[in-house]
Design a protein around this motif. Sequence first.
Motif, PDB file in Angstrom:
ATOM      1  N   ARG A 168      -4.388  -3.880  -6.830  1.00  0.00           N
ATOM      2  CA  ARG A 168      -5.670  -4.351  -6.300  1.00  0.00           C
ATOM      3  C   ARG A 168      -5.735  -5.872  -6.244  1.00  0.00           C
ATOM      4  NH1 ARG A 168      -9.739  -0.204  -9.567  1.00  0.00           N
ATOM      5  NH2 ARG A 168      -9.237   1.682  -8.346  1.00  0.00           N
ATOM      6  N   HIS A 185       0.835  -1.208   0.000  1.00  0.00           N
ATOM      7  CA  HIS A 185       0.000   0.000   0.000  1.00  0.00           C
ATOM      8  C   HIS A 185       0.869   1.257   0.000  1.00  0.00           C
ATOM      9  CE1 HIS A 185      -2.541   3.192   1.800  1.00  0.00           C
ATOM     10  NE2 HIS A 185      -3.474   2.637   1.051  1.00  0.00           N
ATOM     11  N   ALA A 205      -3.374  -7.095  -3.467  1.00  0.00           N
ATOM     12  CA  ALA A 205      -3.925  -6.776  -2.149  1.00  0.00           C
ATOM     13  C   ALA A 205      -5.054  -7.744  -1.795  1.00  0.00           C
ATOM     14  CB  ALA A 205      -4.428  -5.334  -2.127  1.00  0.00           C
ATOM     15  N   LYS A 221       2.229   1.697  -3.520  1.00  0.00           N
ATOM     16  CA  LYS A 221       1.283   1.405  -4.598  1.00  0.00           C
ATOM     17  C   LYS A 221       1.448   2.338  -5.793  1.00  0.00           C
ATOM     18  CE  LYS A 221      -2.543   4.153  -2.696  1.00  0.00           C
ATOM     19  NZ  LYS A 221      -3.957   4.097  -2.227  1.00  0.00           N
TER      20      LYS A 221
END
Length: 245
Positions: A207, A195, A210, A198
């Motif tokens: 995405r 994050h 994650a 990112k």
Amino acid sequence: MRKYHNTADQHQTEHPAWIFSSAIGIIGLAGLVIVSRHNFLLFHGLAELFSISVAWAVFFLVWNTRHVTDADSLVFVGIAYFFIGIVDLLHTLAYKGMGVFSSHWGANLPTQLWVLARYMESASLILFPLLFRKKIQPTLIFGCWAGATLLLLGTIFFWRVFPDCYIEGTGLTRFKIFSEYIICILLGIALMLLHIRKGMVDTVVFRLLALSIIMTICAELAFTFYVSVYGFSNLLGHFFKIISL
């Protein structure tokens, strides 16, 4: 206006593909549920072989494109998943009831291999965001992973110093349960690092990774509860693992 229409057309094209993929996934999961109710060993084999095939597909993709890609971090994690897949394959073959390894290993061996593979996976996912925009030598990394994997497998098969993870009649050992929580923490760190960085990776890749890490954490938590290797928590954990892919 033309740009708007092109974007709209692109979304219309993507939606059927997304719906088709989702439908296939749902049908596949439903099929595995049915299989698990009749033959858990077959379900486990199919679930693990699916994850292994995905891991190796990632490896072959990044390995064959390593000369034309700037994303060396993806090459690193692809190499890692090749060896994680090998350990997962051994875990699958060692599973209770498969009859590949001697029965004296019991359910402890596949559980040890599972824990080992998850430690390898969490370590690689922590290193992945740290390698964004850095150059690596794929052949050297491959050799390092190969050597590390052999040494780690040696702690189970040869020196037998890897802690017990499952005891017949008792269930999971403290080491196994604590390891799952430690792995969850490591995966949480990997998610945090991902994050933080990112902005250095494609949004879609971020995405998907994650979501994959979150589902893997759910799987690891499920694997802290089972007493039987054929139990519901074990089943649930494997479903989370499949979804994470």
